[in-house]
Design an enzyme around this catalytic site. Structure first.
Site, mmCIF file in Angstrom:
data_model
loop_
_atom_site.group_PDB
_atom_site.id
_atom_site.type_symbol
_atom_site.label_atom_id
_atom_site.label_comp_id
_atom_site.label_asym_id
_atom_site.label_seq_id
_atom_site.Cartn_x
_atom_site.Cartn_y
_atom_site.Cartn_z
ATOM 1 N N LYS A 1 1.532 -31.779 13.553
ATOM 2 C CA LYS A 1 1.121 -33.248 13.436
ATOM 3 C C LYS A 1 2.261 -33.457 12.571
ATOM 4 O O LYS A 1 3.139 -34.509 12.824
ATOM 5 C CB LYS A 1 0.392 -33.400 13.341
ATOM 6 C CG LYS A 1 -0.616 -34.137 11.689
ATOM 7 C CD LYS A 1 -1.097 -35.426 11.867
ATOM 8 C CE LYS A 1 -1.729 -35.019 10.419
ATOM 9 N NZ LYS A 1 -2.213 -35.253 9.768
ATOM 10 N N HIS B 1 -10.732 -32.534 4.070
ATOM 11 C CA HIS B 1 -9.697 -32.755 4.024
ATOM 12 C C HIS B 1 -9.596 -33.711 2.594
ATOM 13 O O HIS B 1 -10.008 -34.569 3.299
ATOM 14 C CB HIS B 1 -8.965 -33.409 5.148
ATOM 15 C CG HIS B 1 -7.811 -32.953 4.925
ATOM 16 N ND1 HIS B 1 -6.611 -34.158 4.180
ATOM 17 C CD2 HIS B 1 -6.619 -33.297 5.416
ATOM 18 C CE1 HIS B 1 -5.525 -34.094 4.321
ATOM 19 N NE2 HIS B 1 -4.903 -33.316 5.011
ATOM 20 N N GLU C 1 -5.347 -25.825 5.427
ATOM 21 C CA GLU C 1 -4.330 -26.808 6.749
ATOM 22 C C GLU C 1 -2.559 -27.200 5.689
ATOM 23 O O GLU C 1 -3.151 -28.477 6.223
ATOM 24 C CB GLU C 1 -5.003 -27.440 7.795
ATOM 25 C CG GLU C 1 -5.889 -27.056 8.170
ATOM 26 C CD GLU C 1 -7.393 -27.472 8.561
ATOM 27 O OE1 GLU C 1 -7.282 -28.991 8.423
ATOM 28 O OE2 GLU C 1 -8.089 -27.387 9.504
HETATM 29 C C1 LIG Z 1 -3.111 -34.392 8.751
HETATM 30 C C2 LIG Z 1 -4.296 -33.122 8.609
HETATM 31 C C3 LIG Z 1 -3.637 -32.039 8.113
HETATM 32 C C4 LIG Z 1 -2.340 -32.391 7.184
HETATM 33 O O1 LIG Z 1 -2.594 -32.816 5.935
HETATM 34 P P1 LIG Z 1 -1.121 -32.112 4.758
HETATM 35 O O2 LIG Z 1 -1.792 -33.279 3.436
HETATM 36 O O3 LIG Z 1 -0.111 -32.936 4.894
HETATM 37 O O4 LIG Z 1 -1.263 -31.200 4.072
HETATM 38 C C5 LIG Z 1 -4.402 -31.235 7.876
HETATM 39 N N1 LIG Z 1 -5.760 -30.980 8.012
HETATM 40 C C6 LIG Z 1 -5.520 -31.556 9.138
HETATM 41 C C7 LIG Z 1 -6.974 -32.055 9.967
HETATM 42 C C8 LIG Z 1 -5.227 -33.723 9.282
HETATM 43 O O5 LIG Z 1 -4.769 -34.319 10.424
#
Ligand SMILES: *Cc1c(COP(=O)(O)O)cnc(C)c1O
Length: 474
Positions: free
Chosen positions: A66, A195, A269
């Site tokens: 995304k 996250h 991620e």
């Molecule tokens: C948006 C998102 C990410 C990416 O996060 P960053 O802060 O850009 O590294 C990773 N995992 C999930 C589930 C997300 O929604």
């Protein structure tokens, strides 16, 4: 090779002594470029991957699609061998279409439409996250063989974008309950994810989250589960001048303390980390207003300059609204020794919200000058809209020869993805405007706008404009 097509999104191989600024300068100097444009340097993405591999020898990155779903980014990362974090059916398809194996994808959206779960089952994307009971029932009904990963909440005290209010179950109370339900439903749960928040400003949070995950691994074992996946999520910075060293030290130490067993598979991620600094945006100043003001210190009369550029918060700079980014505009042209003035930067649309920079110091700039914004690769283009008729900037993808040699034969990239023999100046023609170099105005002196004296005189000009037009046919 012919490259002057508007749609040319191949990678232009430039010789090794070019850099992004020199490319932009050459394009701007042709005088035929007016629209805002990006330069994306895929060498920067390759470099990020090297940094990741050396900082996190044990953590396999799954790029969060995304953040920037441009085909080039996905192809480069697929070639480099990363996995992918997808949140929807369309993102999954986009990655699978590159030829990436479904086992390199994690479906990391804890709240999924049921048709998307069914699709994941159809295409073999087995690993997916959850943080609530209903999700378990949905999975039980349409994809009972899925490998589930429980997402827990553990928020950084400081983050650019918090995510915890939307996703992640409470690790102490809700998580054990969810695991018991999963066990009753006969669903396979294989690990824990979290996250900490995007643009994490508190590296220590990763240790807390990893410790919480350990507790759940142990609790799950009492239910007969054998967890083998820990997903560290996103949150790593990616702008120029940022570093993941401190976060990596904290994570690596915590992994050693809580997850010494090498059979536990550790993934993350990262989104922002991989793409933020790869994209640089060049915007053209098309209008300027000088507004009478007073010097804050001396109270002497002075001028505040309002610069109107051809990309704004409805386009690339949506990141200001949605991603809470602070952007910095740097003049492309050197104005050595010139006085700095209180200035603001505005987007092109007719909405007052369309402000890019509220207050900054800049030399006095002119119509036709370029402002350069670095670190524009994360959470910008996928969200941009052509609202009010202002186009979304095109992207010139460039690489130097070394990067080309490294990547040209690694699938999904092939020789055909690259164009050799392009000069930066010739890139301007790929997005041509219908004017010649004459359009650039001589440096106009800015006069401070005073209250309009007579509406009549303005009307007059309009009437004259009107009668002056060429006949349509004769
Ligand atoms: C948006 C998102 C990410 C990416 O996060 P960053 O802060 O850009 O590294 C990773 N995992 C999930 C589930 C997300 O929604």
């Amino acid at each position: 090779m012919k490259i002057n097509t508007v749609e040319d999104d191949r990678v232009h191989v430039l010789n090794n002594n070019c850099n992004v600024w020199s490319v932009i300068r050459e394009i701007a100097d042709t005088g035929t470029q007016e629209d805002a444009f990006y330069v994306c340097d895929i060498g920067d993405i390759v470099n990020k991957h090297k940094i990741w591999k050396s900082a996190f020898p044990r953590v396999e990155p799954h790029y969060a699609v995304k953040c920037n779903d441009s085909l080039t980014v996905l192809e480069v990362l697929a070639a480099l061998g990363t996995g992918f974090d997808c949140a929807s059916k369309a993102e999954i398809n986009k990655v699978l279409d590159l030829g990436v194996n479904s086992n390199r994808i994690i479906f990391a959206n804890p709240a999924k439409p049921i048709s998307h779960i069914r699709h994941a089952a159809d295409v073999g994307v087995n690993t997916m996250t959850f943080d609530n009971e209903i999700e378990l029932h949905k999975v039980k009904s349409v994809f009972p063989d899925a490998k589930m990963v429980i997402r827990i909440r553990c928020d950084a005290k400081v983050a650019q974008c918090q995510l915890g209010m939307k996703f992640g179950c409470d690790p102490d109370n809700e998580a054990p309950q969810l695991l018991r339900l999963a066990q009753q439903l006969g669903i396979d749960v294989v690990g824990v994810s979290f996250h900490v928040g995007s643009g994490c400003g508190e590296p220590g949070v990763f240790r807390r989250a990893i410790a919480q995950s350990r507790k759940l691994f142990d609790y799950a074992a009492t239910l007969g589960y054998h967890f083998n996946l820990l997903d560290l999520g996103g949150g790593y910075p990616g702008g120029q001048g940022t570093s993941i060293t401190e976060i990596a030290e904290i994570i690596n130490a915590a992994l050693e303390d809580y997850f010494p067993d090498p059979s536990v598979h550790i993934i993350a991620e990262p989104g922002r980390f991989y793409v933020a600094s790869a994209y640089t945006l060049a915007c053209n100043i098309h209008s300027i207003r000088g507004v009478a003001t007073k010097d804050l210190v001396t109270e002497a009369p002075s001028t505040h300059y309002m610069y109107y550029i051809n990309d704004g918060v409805y386009g690339s700079f949506n990141c200001i609204l949605y991603d809470h980014q602070q952007v910095v505009g740097q003049p492309l042209k050197d104005y050595p020794h010139s006085k700095l003035h209180s200035s603001s930067i505005w987007g092109p649309t007719c909405d007052g919200l369309d402000q890019v920079v509220a207050e900054t110091l800049l030399p006095e700039l002119h119509v036709g000058d370029w402002l350069i914004f670095e670190d524009m690769g994360a959470y910008t283009l996928p969200v941009a809209s052509p609202f009010n008729g202002f186009p979304i900037p095109k992207v010139h993808v460039v690489a130097n020869e070394n990067v080309w040699i490294l990547l040209k034969d690694i699938l999904p990239l092939t020789e055909n993805h690259f164009v050799i023999g392009t000069t930066a100046a010739s890139l301007a023609k790929t997005m041509n405007i219908d004017r010649d170099a004459e359009w650039i105005l001589p440096s106009l002196p800015i006069t401070i706008s005073l209250p309009i004296c007579s509406v009549g005189s303005i009307m007059q000009e309009h009437v004259l404009d009107y009668v002056d037009v060429e006949p349509i046919s004769n």
